[in-house]
Design a protein around this motif. Sequence first.
Motif, PDB file in Angstrom:
ATOM      1  N   ALA A 282      53.337 -26.783-122.097  1.00 59.72           N
ATOM      2  CA  ALA A 282      52.278 -26.948-121.070  1.00 59.72           C
ATOM      3  C   ALA A 282      51.163 -26.157-121.296  1.00 59.72           C
ATOM      4  N   ILE A 283      51.198 -25.026-121.932  1.00 57.86           N
ATOM      5  CA  ILE A 283      49.965 -24.142-122.241  1.00 57.86           C
ATOM      6  C   ILE A 283      49.220 -24.736-123.228  1.00 57.86           C
ATOM      7  N   ARG A 284      50.112 -25.093-124.373  1.00 62.70           N
ATOM      8  CA  ARG A 284      49.224 -25.790-125.666  1.00 62.70           C
ATOM      9  C   ARG A 284      48.526 -27.169-124.863  1.00 62.70           C
ATOM     10  N   SER A 285      49.000 -27.810-124.296  1.00 63.49           N
ATOM     11  CA  SER A 285      48.667 -29.120-123.748  1.00 63.49           C
ATOM     12  C   SER A 285      47.360 -28.741-122.941  1.00 63.49           C
ATOM     13  N   GLU A 286      47.343 -27.586-122.009  1.00 67.50           N
ATOM     14  CA  GLU A 286      46.169 -27.130-121.256  1.00 67.50           C
ATOM     15  C   GLU A 286      45.104 -26.825-122.143  1.00 67.50           C
ATOM     16  N   PHE A 287      45.536 -26.181-123.217  1.00 66.06           N
ATOM     17  CA  PHE A 287      44.460 -25.874-124.198  1.00 66.06           C
ATOM     18  C   PHE A 287      43.841 -26.814-125.222  1.00 66.06           C
TER      19      PHE A 287
ATOM     20  N   ASP B 133      35.328 -28.521-124.143  1.00 66.83           N
ATOM     21  CA  ASP B 133      34.425 -28.031-125.173  1.00 66.83           C
ATOM     22  C   ASP B 133      33.329 -26.992-124.382  1.00 66.83           C
ATOM     23  N   SER B 134      33.473 -26.187-123.486  1.00 68.18           N
ATOM     24  CA  SER B 134      32.395 -25.713-122.729  1.00 68.18           C
ATOM     25  C   SER B 134      33.000 -24.041-122.617  1.00 68.18           C
ATOM     26  N   ALA B 135      31.953 -23.255-122.502  1.00 69.78           N
ATOM     27  CA  ALA B 135      32.377 -21.642-122.447  1.00 69.78           C
ATOM     28  C   ALA B 135      33.124 -21.377-121.171  1.00 69.78           C
ATOM     29  N   SER B 136      32.660 -22.193-119.993  1.00 72.32           N
ATOM     30  CA  SER B 136      33.627 -21.888-118.874  1.00 72.32           C
ATOM     31  C   SER B 136      34.880 -22.441-118.890  1.00 72.32           C
ATOM     32  N   ALA B 137      34.904 -23.213-119.459  1.00 70.93           N
ATOM     33  CA  ALA B 137      36.528 -23.760-119.499  1.00 70.93           C
ATOM     34  C   ALA B 137      37.303 -23.075-120.383  1.00 70.93           C
ATOM     35  N   TYR B 138      36.672 -22.531-121.545  1.00 69.57           N
ATOM     36  CA  TYR B 138      37.439 -21.308-122.409  1.00 69.57           C
ATOM     37  C   TYR B 138      37.840 -20.187-121.656  1.00 69.57           C
ATOM     38  N   ASP B 139      36.771 -19.789-120.755  1.00 68.02           N
ATOM     39  CA  ASP B 139      36.862 -18.543-119.855  1.00 68.02           C
ATOM     40  C   ASP B 139      38.175 -18.728-119.023  1.00 68.02           C
ATOM     41  N   ILE B 140      38.168 -19.655-118.242  1.00 72.94           N
ATOM     42  CA  ILE B 140      39.144 -20.098-117.320  1.00 72.94           C
ATOM     43  C   ILE B 140      40.370 -19.989-117.756  1.00 72.94           C
ATOM     44  N   PHE B 141      40.482 -20.709-119.102  1.00 75.68           N
ATOM     45  CA  PHE B 141      41.810 -20.639-119.966  1.00 75.68           C
ATOM     46  C   PHE B 141      42.413 -19.350-120.050  1.00 75.68           C
ATOM     47  N   ALA B 142      41.354 -18.485-120.648  1.00 73.18           N
ATOM     48  CA  ALA B 142      41.555 -17.152-121.161  1.00 73.18           C
ATOM     49  C   ALA B 142      41.914 -16.416-119.714  1.00 73.18           C
TER      50      ALA B 142
END
Length: 116
Positions: free
Chosen positions: A51-56, A63-72
């Motif tokens: 599930a986490i890999r699918s979310e990533f 491919d946005s900085a905010s999406a990567y920040d939220i994931f982290a």
Amino acid sequence: MANHVHFLCLCLLAGGCVNDAPADGAPPLAERRRLPGTGGIMAPPSDSEAAIRSEFAAVEQKDSASAYDIFAQRHPAHSLAAEARRRAAAMDAKAPRRTDPAPCPGADMRNCKPPS
């Protein structure tokens, strides 16, 4: 004699030889009152790693900085969180920075004064 009969009944109940199913083969009353879809064997728990890999993968599609920040922030202890933070920082570093003030107040050309 009565004690022997009670003991025999208790042994039969404990052994599972006697149940509450009607003789005609219909399901027991408790099962007939159960709502559909609420009985039976529980499904096994889902694979959290998948599930986490699918979310990533979905974050990579955005491919946005905010999406990567939220994931982290959602998965701080996961190994992909470090990669998400690295990608977000790289995107922030590449983002254009405007250090000079806007040439026209409100970006309206009518408010612009020609440079002196």
